[in-house]
Design an enzyme around this catalytic site. Sequence first.
Site, PDB file in Angstrom:
ATOM      1  N   LEU A 180      -7.912   9.710  -6.316  1.00 17.91           N
ATOM      2  CA  LEU A 180      -6.629   9.239  -5.774  1.00 17.91           C
ATOM      3  C   LEU A 180      -5.832   8.362  -6.717  1.00 17.91           C
ATOM      4  CD1 LEU A 180      -8.183  10.114  -3.056  1.00 17.91           C
ATOM      5  CD2 LEU A 180      -6.437   8.758  -1.970  1.00 17.91           C
ATOM      6  N   ASP A 198     -11.348   3.441  -1.280  1.00 24.57           N
ATOM      7  CA  ASP A 198     -11.529   1.988  -1.166  1.00 24.57           C
ATOM      8  C   ASP A 198     -12.997   1.580  -1.139  1.00 24.57           C
ATOM      9  OD1 ASP A 198      -8.639   1.372   0.980  1.00 24.57           O
ATOM     10  OD2 ASP A 198      -8.839   1.858  -1.147  1.00 24.57           O
ATOM     11  N   ARG A 221       1.291   4.009  -8.527  1.00 27.94           N
ATOM     12  CA  ARG A 221       1.529   4.005  -7.072  1.00 27.94           C
ATOM     13  C   ARG A 221       3.017   4.160  -6.728  1.00 27.94           C
ATOM     14  NH1 ARG A 221      -2.334  -0.377  -4.407  1.00 27.94           N
ATOM     15  NH2 ARG A 221      -1.864   0.843  -2.533  1.00 27.94           N
ATOM     16  N   PRO A 222       3.581   5.293  -7.038  1.00 28.59           N
ATOM     17  CA  PRO A 222       5.001   5.526  -6.736  1.00 28.59           C
ATOM     18  C   PRO A 222       5.255   5.588  -5.234  1.00 28.59           C
ATOM     19  CG  PRO A 222       3.936   7.555  -7.426  1.00 28.59           C
ATOM     20  CD  PRO A 222       2.928   6.465  -7.618  1.00 28.59           C
ATOM     21  N   ILE A 223       6.522   5.506  -4.850  1.00 25.73           N
ATOM     22  CA  ILE A 223       6.865   5.629  -3.423  1.00 25.73           C
ATOM     23  C   ILE A 223       7.899   6.737  -3.226  1.00 25.73           C
ATOM     24  CG2 ILE A 223       6.315   3.260  -2.749  1.00 25.73           C
ATOM     25  CD1 ILE A 223       9.433   2.767  -3.074  1.00 25.73           C
ATOM     26  N   ASP A 224       7.909   7.672  -4.191  1.00 25.89           N
ATOM     27  CA  ASP A 224       8.891   8.764  -4.129  1.00 25.89           C
ATOM     28  C   ASP A 224       8.819   9.550  -2.827  1.00 25.89           C
ATOM     29  OD1 ASP A 224       6.327   9.435  -5.354  1.00 25.89           O
ATOM     30  OD2 ASP A 224       7.104  11.464  -5.498  1.00 25.89           O
ATOM     31  N   LEU A 225       7.612   9.709  -2.282  1.00 26.89           N
ATOM     32  CA  LEU A 225       7.471  10.514  -1.055  1.00 26.89           C
ATOM     33  C   LEU A 225       8.075   9.788   0.150  1.00 26.89           C
ATOM     34  CD1 LEU A 225       3.834  11.851  -1.604  1.00 26.89           C
ATOM     35  CD2 LEU A 225       6.003  12.945  -2.222  1.00 26.89           C
ATOM     36  N   CYS A 285       0.553  -1.415  -9.883  1.00 26.95           N
ATOM     37  CA  CYS A 285      -0.485  -2.413  -9.598  1.00 26.95           C
ATOM     38  C   CYS A 285      -1.687  -2.063 -10.467  1.00 26.95           C
ATOM     39  CB  CYS A 285      -0.803  -2.439  -8.115  1.00 26.95           C
ATOM     40  SG  CYS A 285      -2.107  -1.350  -7.606  1.00 26.95           S
ATOM     41  N   LYS A 307      -7.382  -4.853   7.603  1.00 31.80           N
ATOM     42  CA  LYS A 307      -6.174  -5.240   6.852  1.00 31.80           C
ATOM     43  C   LYS A 307      -5.192  -4.065   6.836  1.00 31.80           C
ATOM     44  CE  LYS A 307      -6.221  -4.815   2.252  1.00 31.80           C
ATOM     45  NZ  LYS A 307      -5.168  -3.965   1.635  1.00 31.80           N
ATOM     46  N   ASN A 308      -5.684  -2.859   6.563  1.00 32.65           N
ATOM     47  CA  ASN A 308      -4.782  -1.723   6.378  1.00 32.65           C
ATOM     48  C   ASN A 308      -4.256  -1.128   7.673  1.00 32.65           C
ATOM     49  OD1 ASN A 308      -4.985  -2.152   3.680  1.00 32.65           O
ATOM     50  ND2 ASN A 308      -6.364  -0.438   3.278  1.00 32.65           N
ATOM     51  N   ARG A 310       2.419  -4.961  -2.420  1.00 33.44           N
ATOM     52  CA  ARG A 310       3.181  -3.722  -2.439  1.00 33.44           C
ATOM     53  C   ARG A 310       3.319  -3.099  -1.051  1.00 33.44           C
ATOM     54  NH1 ARG A 310       2.795  -0.601  -5.670  1.00 33.44           N
ATOM     55  NH2 ARG A 310       3.139   1.280  -4.479  1.00 33.44           N
ATOM     56  N   ARG A 319      -7.306 -11.292  -0.707  1.00 35.97           N
ATOM     57  CA  ARG A 319      -6.225 -10.469  -0.158  1.00 35.97           C
ATOM     58  C   ARG A 319      -6.742  -9.593   0.980  1.00 35.97           C
ATOM     59  NH1 ARG A 319      -2.591  -7.312  -4.220  1.00 35.97           N
ATOM     60  NH2 ARG A 319      -1.928  -6.698  -2.147  1.00 35.97           N
TER      61      ARG A 319
HETATM   62  C1  EPZ Z   1      -3.175   2.897   1.195  1.00 30.59           C
HETATM   63  O1  EPZ Z   1      -2.374   2.714   0.044  1.00 30.59           O
HETATM   64  C2  EPZ Z   1      -4.091   1.699   1.269  1.00 30.59           C
HETATM   65  N1  EPZ Z   1      -3.295   0.485   1.404  1.00 30.59           N
HETATM   66  C3  EPZ Z   1      -4.948   1.615   0.006  1.00 30.59           C
HETATM   67  O2  EPZ Z   1      -5.857   0.526   0.175  1.00 30.59           O
HETATM   68  C4  EPZ Z   1      -5.752   2.914  -0.119  1.00 30.59           C
HETATM   69  O3  EPZ Z   1      -6.485   2.878  -1.318  1.00 30.59           O
HETATM   70  C5  EPZ Z   1      -4.796   4.106  -0.120  1.00 30.59           C
HETATM   71  O4  EPZ Z   1      -3.971   4.097   1.057  1.00 30.59           O
HETATM   72  C6  EPZ Z   1      -5.535   5.442  -0.145  1.00 30.59           C
HETATM   73  O5  EPZ Z   1      -6.392   5.518   0.967  1.00 30.59           O
HETATM   74  C7  EPZ Z   1      -2.775   0.182   2.625  1.00 30.59           C
HETATM   75  O6  EPZ Z   1      -2.947   0.911   3.595  1.00 30.59           O
HETATM   76  C8  EPZ Z   1      -1.975  -1.077   2.712  1.00 30.59           C
HETATM   77  P1  EPZ Z   1      -1.199   6.407  -0.669  1.00 30.59           P
HETATM   78  P2  EPZ Z   1      -1.076   3.647  -0.180  1.00 30.59           P
HETATM   79  O7  EPZ Z   1       0.279   6.380  -0.501  1.00 30.59           O
HETATM   80  O8  EPZ Z   1      -0.496   4.050   1.115  1.00 30.59           O
HETATM   81  C9  EPZ Z   1       0.260   8.926  -4.406  1.00 30.59           C
HETATM   82  C10 EPZ Z   1      -7.020  -1.419  -0.403  1.00 30.59           C
HETATM   83  O9  EPZ Z   1      -7.890  -1.580  -1.258  1.00 30.59           O
HETATM   84  N2  EPZ Z   1       1.613   8.709  -3.871  1.00 30.59           N
HETATM   85  O10 EPZ Z   1      -2.021   7.057   0.391  1.00 30.59           O
HETATM   86  O11 EPZ Z   1      -0.209   2.970  -1.180  1.00 30.59           O
HETATM   87  C11 EPZ Z   1      -0.369   7.636  -4.888  1.00 30.59           C
HETATM   88  O12 EPZ Z   1       0.013   7.374  -6.220  1.00 30.59           O
HETATM   89  C12 EPZ Z   1      -5.804  -0.579  -0.727  1.00 30.59           C
HETATM   90  O13 EPZ Z   1      -7.062  -1.871   0.775  1.00 30.59           O
HETATM   91  C13 EPZ Z   1       2.691   9.295  -4.520  1.00 30.59           C
HETATM   92  O14 EPZ Z   1       2.542   9.987  -5.531  1.00 30.59           O
HETATM   93  O15 EPZ Z   1      -1.728   4.917  -0.849  1.00 30.59           O
HETATM   94  C14 EPZ Z   1      -1.842   7.928  -4.756  1.00 30.59           C
HETATM   95  O16 EPZ Z   1      -2.257   8.664  -5.899  1.00 30.59           O
HETATM   96  C15 EPZ Z   1      -5.767  -0.160  -2.200  1.00 30.59           C
HETATM   97  N3  EPZ Z   1       3.945   9.089  -4.021  1.00 30.59           N
HETATM   98  C16 EPZ Z   1      -1.929   8.843  -3.531  1.00 30.59           C
HETATM   99  O17 EPZ Z   1      -0.595   9.363  -3.336  1.00 30.59           O
HETATM  100  C17 EPZ Z   1       4.158   8.329  -2.896  1.00 30.59           C
HETATM  101  O18 EPZ Z   1       5.329   8.186  -2.486  1.00 30.59           O
HETATM  102  C18 EPZ Z   1      -2.354   8.134  -2.257  1.00 30.59           C
HETATM  103  O19 EPZ Z   1      -1.514   7.016  -2.097  1.00 30.59           O
HETATM  104  C19 EPZ Z   1       3.051   7.753  -2.260  1.00 30.59           C
HETATM  105  C20 EPZ Z   1       1.790   7.961  -2.753  1.00 30.59           C
END
Ligand code: EPZ
Length: 420
Positions: free
Chosen positions: A329, A307, A121-125, A116, A22-23, A92, A399
Site C-alpha cells: 500500500l 498498519d 499519500r496523494p488525495i487525487d481520488l 508523510c 483512532k481511525n 493529514r 498520535r
Molecule cells: C488510512 O489512511 C489510515 N488512516 C491509515 O492508517 C492506513 O494505513 C490506510 O488507510 C490504509 O489502510 C486513517 O484512517 C486516518 P488510503 P488513508 O487512502 O485513507 C493511495 C495509521 O497508522 N491513494 O486508503 O490515507 C495511497 O497513496 C494510518 O493509523 C491515492 O493514490 O489511506 C495509498 O497507496 C497510517 N490517491 C493507498 O491509496 C488518493 O486520493 C491507500 O491509501 C488516496 C489514496
Amino acid sequence: MDYLKTQSVDSLNGTIKISGAKNASLPLIAMTILARNSVNIKNLPHVADINTLLKLLSNLGAKCDFLDDRVVVDTSTLTETKATYDIVKTMRASILVLGPILARFGHCEVSLPGGCAIGQRPIDLHLKALEQMGAVIEIKSGYIEARTPNGLKGCDIIFDKITVTGTANIVMAAALANGNTTITNAAREPEVVQLCEVLNASGVQIDGIGTAILTVHGTNGKLVDIEEFSVIPDRIEAGTYLCAGAITKSEITLTNVEPKHLGAVLAKLEEMGSTFTTTQSTITIHPGQNIKPVKIVTQEYPAFPTDMQAQFLALATQADGVSIIEERLFENRFMHVSELQRMGADITLNGHTATVSGKTELSGTDVMATDLRASSALVLAALVSSGETNIHRIYHLDRGYDSLEKKLEGVGAKIERLQE
Ligand code: EPZ
C-alpha cells in the site's frame, strides 16, 4: 521531548483494555459537521490525533465538551470553512473535513496535507470524486479551494484505488447531496463501516454497508440528527498487543476488543505458532513455544492490514527461519527496518519486500521512532532485547496509542516515559 526507557522482560501476564479506534474516531468527528444536533461520542481514545481534529473543529467555531465518559460536539456554531496549514500539516487525516464542510456550506479551503514519512499519500481520488459530484476545485498556494455553485449532486463514483479516508470523505459529502451516490470499489474497513452505520441509524439511508458498493441516499442539504454512538475498538492497537504477547511468549488477555475485525491478524499469528481463546469482546493469546516464520502481503481489509506490517516485522526477527513481508500500500513503510537492524535484526530490503532471517538476538540501544506504527515495532523489539532500549521521538507513538507504556507496564513490562 519524551522518550521510553525499556528493559527486556521474561514474560508478560494479565489483561489489557483496548481503547476506541483512532481511525474510526477521525471520520466520526468530521461527520459531526453534518449534524443539526449536538453529537455524543463515547469511547474516543486519548491520543494526539483525536485532540488535533477536535482542535481543528474548535478553530472552525464548533464547541467540544469533554465529559468523563464522552465528548459532546456541537457544530451549530461552526462558521469558519478554512482548515489551515498549521493544523493540517500535523495530521493529514484533517482532509476528512473537506467533504463535510463542502457539503454543508458549499465552499471550503483545506490546506493540502503534503506527504508523510510512509509515502506521498496523494488525495487525487478524493478531489476527482468531489468534482464528479459537481464541485469546482482549484489548488492555490498549497490550499484546496472547493465550491459547489449548484450544490453537490449524487452520482456514480468508481474509485481507481481503494481509499479509506477517500471513501469516508465521499460518504459524508454524499450524505447531504441532492440525490443518490453510488461508490464502487469502496473501502470495507470496519472504521468506514461504523461511519456508514452511524449515518444510516441517523436517517441517512446507506445501502451495501460493509461491501465494496455503497449507495448513499442524500438528504438534499438537510442536516442530520446524529444518534449517540460509541467508537469501535481499535483493531490495530489490539493487534499490536497480541504481537507483544507473541514476541515475549506470554499469555495476555485483551478486553473491549472486536475479534471479528482481526481475522487476518489472528490467522497470521496462528501460522506463527499462537492459538487463541476468544469471546464476543475478549481475546486471550496462547503463544507457541517457538515462533514460526511467515509470509505476509499487506492489502486492503479484510486482508492483512498495512498498519500491522511493522509490528509483524519485529515479531519475525524472533521466528526460527526466514519470513517474507511485502508492503503493497505505501511506498516507504519500512522506516523501522534500519532501527531494528541497529538492534541486531537480520533484514534485507528489496523494493517493497523485506526478508527477515530469524531467530536473532536483539540488543538494546538508543533508537528513533519515525512514524506511528514503526514506533510500536521498536517497542515490541525492545521487550525482547538484552539490556536497555531508549526509544526517542515517541510523539509519533502518542498520535495513535492511548497510554501504551501504562498498558504494557500493567502486564509486567519494564517500560517508563522519561524526558530527554
Ligand atoms: C488510512 O489512511 C489510515 N488512516 C491509515 O492508517 C492506513 O494505513 C490506510 O488507510 C490504509 O489502510 C486513517 O484512517 C486516518 P488510503 P488513508 O487512502 O485513507 C493511495 C495509521 O497508522 N491513494 O486508503 O490515507 C495511497 O497513496 C494510518 O493509523 C491515492 O493514490 O489511506 C495509498 O497507496 C497510517 N490517491 C493507498 O491509496 C488518493 O486520493 C491507500 O491509501 C488516496 C489514496
